[in-house]
Write a protein that holds these residues in place. Structure first.
Motif, PDB file in Angstrom:
ATOM      1  N   ARG A  35      11.286  -8.018  -7.545  1.00 35.44           N
ATOM      2  CA  ARG A  35       9.247  -6.850  -9.251  1.00 35.44           C
ATOM      3  C   ARG A  35       7.951  -7.122  -8.253  1.00 35.44           C
TER       4      ARG A  35
ATOM      5  N   ALA B 179       7.309  -3.355  -6.830  1.00 38.59           N
ATOM      6  CA  ALA B 179       7.641  -2.161  -7.579  1.00 38.59           C
ATOM      7  C   ALA B 179       6.229  -2.306  -8.188  1.00 38.59           C
TER       8      ALA B 179
ATOM      9  N   GLU C 216       3.786   0.705  -8.259  1.00 34.32           N
ATOM     10  CA  GLU C 216       3.242   1.509  -9.133  1.00 34.32           C
ATOM     11  C   GLU C 216       1.998   1.807  -9.061  1.00 34.32           C
TER      12      GLU C 216
ATOM     13  N   SER D 160       5.751   5.756  -2.717  1.00 33.57           N
ATOM     14  CA  SER D 160       6.873   5.455  -3.798  1.00 33.57           C
ATOM     15  C   SER D 160       7.203   4.578  -2.484  1.00 33.57           C
TER      16      SER D 160
END
Length: 879
Positions: A450, A453, A457, A462
């Motif tokens: 988490r 991610a 962002e 990526s």
């Protein structure tokens, strides 16, 4: 070779010297080790291997050990065998000791002294019995006995003379008795089954005792608890001092001291308790006792309350009536009783859970025991709405714990582990930090994913990954193509550069570093948080301990009342009428223990009446009849009737009117005391003397076969004089069983003395015991018939009949002395000649070789004719 002990052994010897008189459990990692004489004694007592470790003064050192995780079972064995055990724990982590040097020894100290009277662990205690520690103190002409059960916190004290000490010890059955050095009370302690511990006189100083008690309860003065004599303060102070010694500063939670007076309960001496088997059978176990026969309680505190009530029946009429009224209420409402007992069955032992928590020996299950008990108390209170008096008062004490119940419900899982160190007992959503820590511990990869991610962002890269290796730990990695972007503001303010390789660039962040630390320490941190939660919950529970204790006592009272009601309904027991008269009138009385045993065999119990009421004159029944007819059962059942009635129970009878019994005495059965040089007869006389010297007009006395241990005329004389003394001097109610039929004449001479007998019937030479008690006197004892039933050889029984017939006929014809009568007996018949050997007859010889299955009908008929002829020939020859 040096005689100097190693540093570890020097530490062991120092701790051992500071704790004399106890085996030393010396913690070494996962074992408690014992050395020297302790090891030898423990290995023999525990049946474990005795080994050796090193030498001391040139001799091998004996050693044995037990695993820490199984120590309680070994402790129980040692305590039961009379040992005391000092527990020496490691007071620091071995890593801390190594910081002081490679040869440094881990700090150890005794954290507790385990003795018979100071047990608290569930596995070391009997759930349904108290574990009392008692102290006897004498201050000038005053003396007192104090007793405490540290597993429940109950502390009591009462004035107690040295003469009353034995009965009081028999009543409480303490596991350990504290006395001042040189008291010489070993025999009393042994008789009571208590370990004797002698303390220095300073432990029994009344002034110091008062100060110890004030410190224990956090008060300036004890006046708020009542007025105590110097001896009472000394006894309680000795207990406080001993607890300080054995618990090493972790004092148990004790309820305020309660002073008892001897006038509040029925006085029962040690011999009577033993004879009547109130709480323990003569065989030594609980089975076969009155307590075992009537115990229908469903909680451990209720069972302990029953034992106290049976051991000390009340003399407070108002309290007795309140208890009977409560039992009657539940007898009338069978559904309520059943619902109460179902709810009570879910009530744990809150008293002992509180004690363990106070001593820092508790665990998560003790907290859930409190929660379950308080939750059940709310349900039980609702069931008791509309009841009166005792039940209503008890119900009122069950409420007021809503906040604590909610706290424990919110904080604890349904079924926690036994030990705090196991973790996992705090419920989800109770502590936010704990939930996060557990997530890290259990879902570390998900948490990292988490966070990755979020960083993808934030950075717009990526291909950003969070990875781990043993050198850098957790780090963020991207290809070098993104280096310029990652190294310039605003991203450089978040991502901290750590390493660049040919194709990769690696970063960290403050949250990632913190997360790494928390993940690595999550298991330890989660346990640390749970321990903190446990400490907070324990503090909350202990802050409410007085109210919880009151609720626990109310639940025990309700449990006992419901148990008495269930017993009365199931067994057909009736409510007794108890008043301050001298009445003792029982119709259809039964012995609860004997009746229970007969029921198991499918046999009925023969009920009997007993009426000792005779106005203002002494009421004494003189009971005669044969052995085996049930005299002793009848005596005991009426004594038990008084105990049950004044304990607050219904009684096994059709009806019962019992005037308050102040003292209960029983002299039944025969036993010697060889250790003190006392014969059976001496024991009998000592117990009889105690009765005659102490029984007051309110007493109930049960006497069986006084004088049987000596010569016939001596025994008759003693029994006669004892009965006259009971009538004229003691003036009490009594049942007096005897085989001396001459005493039945007293019924015509003494007002208030009546003859009664246990009926028997003779049929074709056999004795049939009817077990019925009737007015009147027996004409004989049927001793010879009973001897025959017992299996004595027929020749002995026949000889006994001859002797009895000669003695009885001689006495009828002129009252000759027994010696003269015996001189005239046909003594040559005492040993009849052995019968001549029987020779084999001709018929027997002929039949030896016959095989009936091989004979034809004709052959069988011929054989019959042959045998008849042989018999006829033999008869002719004899004539």
């Amino acid at each position: 070779m040096s005689d100097q002990p190693t540093p570890m052994m020097a530490q062991y010897l120092a701790i051992r010297e500071a704790n004399p008189g106890a085996l030393l459990f010396y913690r070494m990692g996962d074992f408690y080790e014992m050395f020297f004489d302790d090891a030898v004694a423990a290995a023999a007592a525990l049946d474990i291997a005795l080994t050796k470790r090193g030498t001391h003064q040139g001799e091998p050192i004996p050693m044995c050990g037990v695993p820490v995780h199984a120590a309680e079972s070994y402790l129980l064995t040692l305590i039961r065998k009379g040992f005391r055990v000092a527990i020496a724990e490691q007071m620091e982590d071995p890593a801390e000791a190594r910081k002081r040097g490679s040869k440094s020894v881990v700090a150890r100290d005794v954290v507790r002294l385990v003795t018979p009277g100071t047990l608290t662990e569930e596995s070391l205690l009997e759930a349904r019995r108290h574990n009392f520690l008692a102290a006897f103190a004498q201050v000038r002409d005053d003396s007192a006995l104090a007793w405490v059960d540290i597993s429940t916190g109950a502390l009591r004290v009462a004035p107690c003379s040295l003469a009353r000490l034995a009965p009081e010890l028999a009543r409480h059955a303490p596991r350990e008795l504290l006395v001042v050095e040189g008291s010489r009370l070993d025999d009393l302690a042994t008789d009571a089954g208590a370990a004797l511990t002698e303390l220095a006189p300073g432990s029994f100083d009344s002034g110091a005792g008062a100060r110890r008690l004030c410190a224990l309860y956090g008060v300036e003065t004890l006046d708020g608890f009542g007025s105590f004599s110097r001896a009472e303060l000394a006894a309680m102070g000795a207990i406080a001092d001993y607890l300080e010694l054995t618990q090493r500063g972790r004092m148990p939670r004790l309820s305020p001291p309660v002073r008892e007076s001897g006038t509040g309960v029925m006085q029962i001496d040690a011999a009577t308790r033993r004879n009547l088997e109130l709480t323990q059978a003569l065989s030594g176990g609980r089975e076969g006792s009155l307590l075992a026969a009537i115990d229908r309680t469903v909680t451990a505190p209720g069972a302990r309350l029953l034992e106290r009530r049976i051991g000390a029946p009340s003399r407070d009429l108002a309290e007795i009536h309140r208890r009977h009224e409560a039992v009657a209420w539940l007898v009338e409402d069978a559904r309520l009783t059943a619902n109460l007992r179902d709810a009570l069955a879910r009530v744990p032992d809150m008293d002992r859970a509180l004690s363990r928590l106070a001593l820092e020996r508790g665990g998560p299950r003790d907290l859930t025991a409190i929660r379950a008990g308080l939750t059940a108390a709310v349900q039980i209170s609702a069931l008791l709405e509309g009841t009166q008096d005792l039940l209503a008062e008890a119900a009122a004490d069950l409420l007021g714990h809503d906040g604590l119940i909610d706290l424990l419900d919110d904080a604890l899982v349904a079924e926690p582990p036994l030990l705090t160190r196991d973790g996992g007992f705090v419920a989800p959503d109770h502590d936010e930090e704990l939930d996060e820590t557990r997530a890290l511990r259990d879902e570390g990869r998900g948490v990292i994913a988490r966070l990755q991610a979020e960083y993808v962002e934030l950075s717009g890269v990526s291909g950003l990954k969070i990875k781990h290796n043993n050198v850098l730990g957790y780090f963020i990695e991207t290809t070098t193509t993104h280096a310029d972007r990652m190294l310039r503001p605003p991203l450089s303010e978040t991502f901290i550069h750590r390493q660049t390789t040919a194709s990769q660039i690696r970063f960290t962040t403050l949250p990632l570093s913190d997360l790494e630390t928390r993940i690595l320490n999550a298991r330890d941190r989660a346990l640390e948080i749970e321990r903190a939660v446990f400490a907070r919950l324990t503090s909350a529970v202990l802050a409410a301990a007085p109210a919880i204790g009151q609720t626990a006592r109310a639940l025990a009272e309700i449990d006992l009342t419901a148990a008495f009601a269930d017993l009365a309904s199931a067994e057909g027991w009736t409510r007794p009428r108890v008043d301050d008269s001298r009445a003792f009138a029982v119709e259809g009385g039964r012995h609860p223990v004997v009746e229970r045993a007969l029921k198991r065999k499918g046999q009925p119990f023969v009920a009997n009446d007993c009426a000792l009421t005779a106005g203002d004159t002494p009421a004494i029944w003189l009971l005669t009849g044969p052995n085996m007819a049930g005299k002793s059962t009848f005596l005991r059942q009426n004594a038990l009737m008084a105990v049950l009635a004044q304990a607050g129970a219904f009684v096994p009878a059709t009806s019962a009117h019992i005037g308050l019994v102040s003292q209960l005495f029983s002299r039944v059965g025969a036993a010697d005391d060889l250790a003190r040089g006392r014969s059976t007869f001496m024991v009998e006389m000592v117990e009889t003397a105690a009765i005659l010297n102490q029984a007051d007009p309110g007493a109930l006395v049960i006497l069986d076969e006084i004088g049987r241990g000596t010569a016939t005329w001596d025994g008759l004389s003693i029994a006669w004089a004892v009965l006259e003394h009971l009538h004229a001097q003691n003036g009490c109610r009594a049942l007096f069983a005897t085989h001396y039929h001459e005493m039945t004449q007293l019924a015509a001479k003494l007002d208030g003395v009546e003859n009664a007998t246990v009926a028997v019937r003779e049929w074709e030479g056999e004795v049939i015991f009817l077990h019925e008690v009737r007015k009147g006197a027996a004409d004989r004892s049927y001793g010879v018939q009973v001897a025959r039933l017992a299996g004595l050889p027929e020749a002995v029984v026949d000889r006994a009949r001859d002797i009895l017939s000669a003695l009885e006929s001689g006495a009828r014809e002129g009252g000759a002395k027994p010696a003269a009568l015996i001189d005239d007996l046909p003594l040559f018949r005492a040993a009849p000649p052995a019968p001549a050997p029987v020779r084999e007859s001709a018929v027997e010889a002929r039949l030896k070789g016959v095989r009936p299955d091989d004979l034809t009908a004709r052959e069988a008929l011929e054989l019959v004719y042959e045998l008849v002829g042989m018999v006829a020939s033999n008869s002719a020859a004899r004539s």
